[in-house]
Motif scaffolding. Structure first.
Motif, PDB file in Angstrom:
ATOM      1  N   HIS A   1       6.536  71.215  57.834  1.00 20.24           N
ATOM      2  CA  HIS A   1       5.707  70.079  58.235  1.00 20.24           C
ATOM      3  C   HIS A   1       6.344  69.314  59.391  1.00 20.24           C
TER       4      HIS A   1
ATOM      5  N   LEU B   1       6.171  71.177  62.679  1.00 20.81           N
ATOM      6  CA  LEU B   1       4.834  71.140  63.281  1.00 20.81           C
ATOM      7  C   LEU B   1       4.384  69.731  63.647  1.00 20.81           C
TER       8      LEU B   1
ATOM      9  N   SER C   1      -3.256  66.125  59.965  1.00 19.25           N
ATOM     10  CA  SER C   1      -3.227  66.873  61.220  1.00 19.25           C
ATOM     11  C   SER C   1      -1.789  66.985  61.706  1.00 19.25           C
ATOM     12  N   PHE C   2      -1.586  67.885  62.680  1.00 20.84           N
ATOM     13  CA  PHE C   2      -0.249  68.170  63.195  1.00 20.84           C
ATOM     14  C   PHE C   2      -0.217  67.934  64.696  1.00 20.84           C
ATOM     15  N   ASP C   3       0.940  67.472  65.187  1.00 22.23           N
ATOM     16  CA  ASP C   3       1.102  67.280  66.628  1.00 22.23           C
ATOM     17  C   ASP C   3       1.191  68.621  67.346  1.00 22.23           C
TER      18      ASP C   3
ATOM     19  N   ASP D   1       0.071  72.462  67.701  1.00 22.36           N
ATOM     20  CA  ASP D   1      -0.992  73.403  67.359  1.00 22.36           C
ATOM     21  C   ASP D   1      -1.130  74.398  68.502  1.00 22.36           C
TER      22      ASP D   1
ATOM     23  N   TRP E   1       3.811  67.021  61.558  1.00 22.08           N
ATOM     24  CA  TRP E   1       2.816  66.444  60.648  1.00 22.08           C
ATOM     25  C   TRP E   1       2.814  64.934  60.803  1.00 22.08           C
ATOM     26  N   ASN E   2       1.635  64.345  61.038  1.00 23.65           N
ATOM     27  CA  ASN E   2       1.565  62.911  61.303  1.00 23.65           C
ATOM     28  C   ASN E   2       1.025  62.098  60.141  1.00 23.65           C
TER      29      ASN E   2
ATOM     30  N   GLN F   1      -1.493  76.912  60.168  1.00 23.79           N
ATOM     31  CA  GLN F   1      -1.006  75.859  61.059  1.00 23.79           C
ATOM     32  C   GLN F   1       0.280  76.283  61.757  1.00 23.79           C
TER      33      GLN F   1
END
Length: 794
Positions: free
Chosen positions: A429, A432, A439-441, A443, A434-435, A468
């Motif tokens: 997480h 990637l 959603s993820f910063d 991608d 994870w915010n 992801q």
């Protein structure tokens, strides 16, 4: 019954207190829980003080305004007498003159006294309630612009409409906390949405399941074959079955049967399969489900995640530049130098794993405990740096990213990687970005930067997370997946590692030689015996690193108490000892054992320790706790174990609320009392939650009352958490029963099928669209299925 009648009914039946707001002591913007102090004007309770403290769920109360609260006085053990409000209403003026003064007050921008008088003259003494019920009633007021009319209605809804919505929600059975959640989600559309489609609450509001929505639907006349009811039943069943059983899709006919069971409350209420199948087709046309030509039905996010995994794996595997990047002689020379430097002698399978990792775009490395996976990982890292002439000191990389990325599903697994390699490792997480907002910063548009990625404990990675991760990887990266195929599958949907191994599309090395066994580890021997479905003949015989205490279920608690007290006397601490159990309830369940172990390690009999009561649990300074949800903004994730290091009561801090501080390996995270549902005591935890971790001492109770959960992979996973000592306690027959029983809950996935087909192989000239949740709406779910009818499912 109108709003005033409802409030009159409250007044007649319930205790109330009316007064002018003086000060807000506490207000939580997230769930709207509030503590205020009022000056008492009137009450029907036996209360004579001039001021009172009121608690409940309501929006920011405005100063100097008068409210009526309905509820009960309760004695708080710390803060004294408080009025707990179940319902509330702001007092509005009843006379024409009072209404004019109200509408021309500072609350309503741009509304002067003359405009207010025209409104009251036109609408009368019921002007406020008329405007709230029908905002178009202002249209006929002379010289009142549409903009001002909208502003008046908006202000009234903010200051008056909420109370009326809360009353109506209460009438249909929602308490104040759920009512406030509904209002926060839908605002002034709350009642309209509830009346049109109450089943929307199931997907939008946490804490409201299908049963609750169905009760509300029945009150509104949405029963039987109503399309909204059937659609909600389909979506609820699909999601629940995928989340609870780990499926990526459901067979259409089985889904029909499950939905029919959900919707039919009794034998007299028959729901035809054709009706359900019709709504299946409608949901597909709306893009809310996807089904294929084999009548397999998916949640869109899982369908596109599986498709994305396949597409991105083939994209990365299409790289060919690694195969001949180093001459064999150069590789062998560097490997020999590495063995000499590390004082190790790699076995042939380990050498093959290191070679394949460095000469291929991807590698699957699998093996049980003690087979040397960690040794191979370190060898890959060291040899990669040597062959590429790069430093393994992250401090030397100031203007460019560190080329080697290490990641794992949990914080503890990442820490183990870091300790074994000497390099930084992180959760997937965090890698990637994870915010915390689903959603993820990182991608496909903003990919991670690195040249080599090693991911450990891949058996824990579900379909969503694998998608992801893979779509965030650049073209020129080498990827190594490491995992034990015999452990439990992921908690979330899918069986990614199993499907990857079965497909054979990724170069794979299985480590089978047991090296720790040579060091005399009977725990490793036991694990490998269990993996093959056998128990060793000496299971009851005490070994230097494991033992089996035979006892009845009623004696489990006492047996564990004695083992832990003895270990504590020898200097072991709570962090060194982990009790693992498969179930929460019962005399040998996690809840009971946590209470027992807390009393041993962190009792508070003399009341000298600070503690905060939350539900049935008293959290104290020094307690071992487990994080239950991902909280990336604080750097803590599901499965992380920490220790409570501080407790602050509300009177001791500026936030005016109780707070608990937990340290996760030095990372301190603050929890308010409302947040304590995110943690639990961790002296005993579930076997699922222990994945990715190792403990010096593992105590594993095994009794027949666990039968529903006992499976070979569950027991294998629990045993392999033990690093130095394993204590089994319970019934040998129960252990044998679990070892004999393979996991019969076959997960339904299509990843293997997608990987072994030739379709969608990506080339530079033909790059297939990598689908994500962001572009689901652009996809027509009915392509190729235009001739499908409901009868195809029946």
């Amino acid at each position: 019954m109108d709003e005033q009648d409802a409030m009159d009914l409250f007044k007649e039946q319930d205790p109330f207190i009316r007064g002018r707001h003086l000060v807000t002591v506490f207000h939580n913007e997230q769930n709207l829980y509030s503590v205020i102090r009022i000056r008492v004007d009137e009450t029907n309770c036996n209360y004579e003080d001039k001021e009172a403290v009121v608690t409940g769920y309501f929006p920011q109360i405005h100063e100097q305004e008068t409210y009526t609260f309905y509820g009960n006085f309760q004695e708080h053990p710390k803060f004294g007498l408080q009025f707990q409000a179940k319902q509330f209403q702001k007092e509005i003026p009843q006379s024409k003159q009072g209404i004019v003064q109200y509408l021309s007050s500072d609350l309503f921008n741009g509304i002067g006294k003359k405009t207010a008088e025209r409104i009251v003259e036109h609408l009368g003494e019921q002007a406020i309630s008329k405007i709230i019920e029908d905002p178009t009633s202002l249209d006929s007021v002379a010289r009142l612009s549409k903009e001002k009319a909208k502003e008046i209605y908006k202000t009234l809804m903010e200051h008056q409409g909420l109370e009326q919505i809360m009353i109506k929600l209460n009438q249909v059975g929602f308490g104040p906390q759920l009512s406030m959640k509904i209002y926060q989600q839908y605002k002034d559309q709350s009642l309209d949405i509830l009346q049109k489609n109450p089943y929307q609450l199931v997907s939008d509001i946490e804490g409201i399941g299908f049963g609750r929505a169905d009760e509300l639907g029945a009150k509104l006349g949405i029963v039987g074959h109503h399309p909204d009811r059937i659609k909600a039943g389909i979506l609820y069943t699909l999601e629940q079955d995928c989340l609870s059983e780990g499926h990526v899709f459901l067979d259409g006919e089985f889904l029909l049967e499950d939905v029919k069971k959900l919707l039919q409350h009794n034998k007299r209420e028959q729901i035809e399969y054709e009706k359900i199948a019709t709504e299946l087709v409608h949901l597909s046309e709306e893009g809310k489900i996807i089904f294929d030509e084999n009548k397999r039905i998916y949640m869109p996010s899982l369908h596109f995640a599986e498709k994305g995994i396949s597409t991105n794996l083939k994209r990365i595997l299409a790289q060919s530049e690694y195969e001949h990047q180093f001459p064999e002689s150069e590789f062998l020379l560097s490997l020999g130098n590495l063995e000499e430097r590390l004082h190790v002698q790699y076995a042939s399978s380990q050498r093959e794993a290191i070679r394949t990792a460095l000469m291929s775009p991807m590698l699957l490395l699998t093996g049980g405990p003690g087979t040397g996976k960690t040794t191979v990982i370190k060898g890959i890292v060291e040899l990669y740096a040597d062959l590429h002439g790069c430093s393994l000191d992250p401090k030397e990389y100031k203007d460019e990213p560190f080329p080697i990325l290490l990641a794992a599903p949990t914080g503890r697994a990442a820490k183990r990687m870091s300790e074994s390699t000497g390099l930084p490792a992180m959760t997937i997480h965090r890698l990637l970005g994870w915010n915390g907002q689903k959603s993820f910063d990182n991608d496909e548009d903003s990919q991670v930067e690195g040249k080599l990625l090693i991911v450990d404990e891949v058996s824990m990675v579900d379909t969503w997370l694998a998608h992801q991760l893979l779509k965030a990887l650049p073209e020129n990266i080498q990827v190594i997946f490491v995992g034990d195929e015999d452990q439990l599958p992921s908690v979330g949907p899918g069986q990614v590692l199993k499907d990857l191994l079965q497909s054979q599309v990724i170069p794979t090395v299985r480590l089978t030689d047991i090296y720790r066994q040579a060091e005399g580890s009977s725990i490793i021997e036991l694990a490998h015996e269990i993996k093959t479905g056998r128990l060793p003949a000496n299971i009851r015989t005490q070994q230097k690193d494991r033992s089996f205490i035979m006892c009845k279920p009623s004696q489990i608690k006492e047996a564990i108490e004695k083992v832990v007290i003895n270990a504590k006397r020898k200097g072991y601490k709570a962090k060194d000892i982990q009790v693992l159990a498969p179930m929460y309830r019962g005399p040998a369940g996690i809840d009971v054992l946590n209470d027992t172990l807390q009393q041993i390690f962190n009792s508070n009999d003399d009341k000298s320790r600070k503690e905060i009561q939350y539900g049935d649990v008293a959290y104290r300074i020094g307690d071992k706790v487990l994080q239950l949800v991902n909280q990336p903004e604080s750097g803590v994730f599901n499965g992380d174990i920490g220790e409570i290091v501080s407790i602050f009561y509300s009177k001791e801090n500026t936030e005016k609320q109780d707070m608990v501080i937990v340290s996760y390996e030095g990372n301190e995270v603050t929890y308010t009392k409302q947040d304590l549902n995110q943690i639990t005591l961790a002296y005993c935890c579930s076997i699922h939650k222990s994945q990715g971790s190792e403990f010096p001492i593992v105590i594993l109770p095994i009794v027949k009352s666990y039968y529903r959960m006992l499976r070979r992979n569950l027991i294998y996973t629990a045993i392999t958490r033990s690093k130095s000592f394993l204590i089994l306690c319970g019934e040998e027959e129960a252990l044998q029963m679990g070892v004999n029983r393979e996991d019969d809950t076959r997960r339904q996935t299509t990843l293997y099928e997608r990987l072994v087909t030739e379709e969608s192989i990506v080339t530079e000239d033909n790059k297939e669209l990598i689908l994500s949740e962001a572009n689901i709406d652009k996809v027509n779910p009915m392509i190729g299925m235009e001739n499908l009818t409901p009868y195809d499912f029946v």
